[in-house]
Design an enzyme around this catalytic site. Structure first.
Site, PDB file in Angstrom:
ATOM      1  N   TYR A 286      -1.856  -0.008  10.451  1.00 45.00           N
ATOM      2  CA  TYR A 286      -1.907  -0.537   9.085  1.00 45.00           C
ATOM      3  C   TYR A 286      -0.688  -0.071   8.304  1.00 45.00           C
ATOM      4  CZ  TYR A 286      -3.560  -0.923   4.220  1.00 45.00           C
ATOM      5  OH  TYR A 286      -3.674  -1.197   2.883  1.00 45.00           O
TER       6      TYR A 286
ATOM      7  N   SER B 293       0.847  -1.191   0.000  1.00 46.85           N
ATOM      8  CA  SER B 293       0.000   0.000   0.000  1.00 46.85           C
ATOM      9  C   SER B 293       0.881   1.240   0.000  1.00 46.85           C
ATOM     10  CB  SER B 293      -0.903   0.022   1.239  1.00 46.85           C
ATOM     11  OG  SER B 293      -1.623   1.230   1.328  1.00 46.85           O
TER      12      SER B 293
END
Length: 258
Positions: A153, A142
């Site tokens: 995250y 990501s």
């Protein structure tokens, strides 16, 4: 580029029941791959069956456990004889909130969700890839290694990037390529199984809106990417067209490279 560039290849795609993983697995099957769709969602076999006239199967496994990852790779070898490509598609922020508002258990859950399945699957696939003399691993990372409202995250995806580079260095001599695509915000259909089963409070919805605004404004195009815009680069990296690319983190985020 051949329309059947994966003909004769065996691909395992994790997180294949929904989202980017589903798109990757279905398109790979359409391009000739034998594909094992892996997910903990029970309907993964239904998704695999959408690939008409393709050699596919669905496999239910909890990839947040090592046993789940190992069982998926073992099943792929048993059914198809080898694993040429592994695409690690499991992951995704469960919650959006300021880091100070995360509870310890929520931090652990984010790491378990977005780092451990990739770490476990990479380890489990090495045995068959080493035995057959090579293979390709594509990790879906990501660009959110730089962003707001999802620090755990971000940390997990930073770990995926580090793992990608270290594995590439360690196993290049064994003809194993390891690369990562780093998607940005992506327009996706509503998930059949939400990441946060408890649902978001009104305050959490506000924090999510802040993160969405930051992601959108950080792109040069001021928009989210489409599903096709994410699937295509992942499959390029998985293909022999990228045979001299390894250890690379490939941003697919409209200019916001994280």
């Amino acid at each position: 580029m051949s329309a059947q560039r994966f003909e004769g290849k065996v691909m395992v795609v994790t997180g294949a029941a929904q989202g980017i993983g589903r798109g990757v697995a279905l398109r790979a099957a359409a391009e000739g791959a034998k594909v094992l769709f892996v997910d903990r969602a029970e309907f993964v076999a239904e998704v695999a069956a959408e690939a008409i006239d393709a050699d596919t199967a669905g496999f239910v496994a909890d990839l947040e456990t090592y046993e789940g990852a190992a069982s998926a790779m073992a099943f792929a070898v048993e059914k198809f004889g080898r694993i040429d490509v592994l695409v690690n598609g499991v992951g995704g922020a469960i919650r959006m909130r300021p880091f100070a508002e995360f509870e310890p258990a929520q931090i652990d859950a984010e790491i378990r969700r977005s780092l451990m399945p990739t770490l476990y699957a990479c380890h489990a696939v090495l045995t068959p890839m080493l035995a057959q003399g090579g293979g390709t691993i594509v990790n879906v990372s990501s660009n959110a290694t730089r962003g707001i409202r999802r620090v755990p995250y971000s940390a997990a995806k930073g770990g995926v990037n580090a793992m990608t580079q270290s594995l590439a260095m360690e196993y290049g001599a064994h003809n194993i390529r390891v690369v990562a695509a780093a998607p940005g915000g992506t327009e996706a259909p509503v998930r059949r199984v939400p990441r946060n089963a408890a649902g978001d409070t009104e305050q959490e919805q506000g924090w999510t809106s802040e993160a969405v605004r930051q992601v959108t404004e950080a792109t040069y195009f001021k928009r989210y990417g489409t599903m096709d815009e994410q699937v295509a680069p992942i499959l390029f990296l998985a293909s022999d067209e990228a045979s001299y690319i390894t250890g690379a983190i490939f941003p697919v985020a409209g200019g916001d490279n994280g």
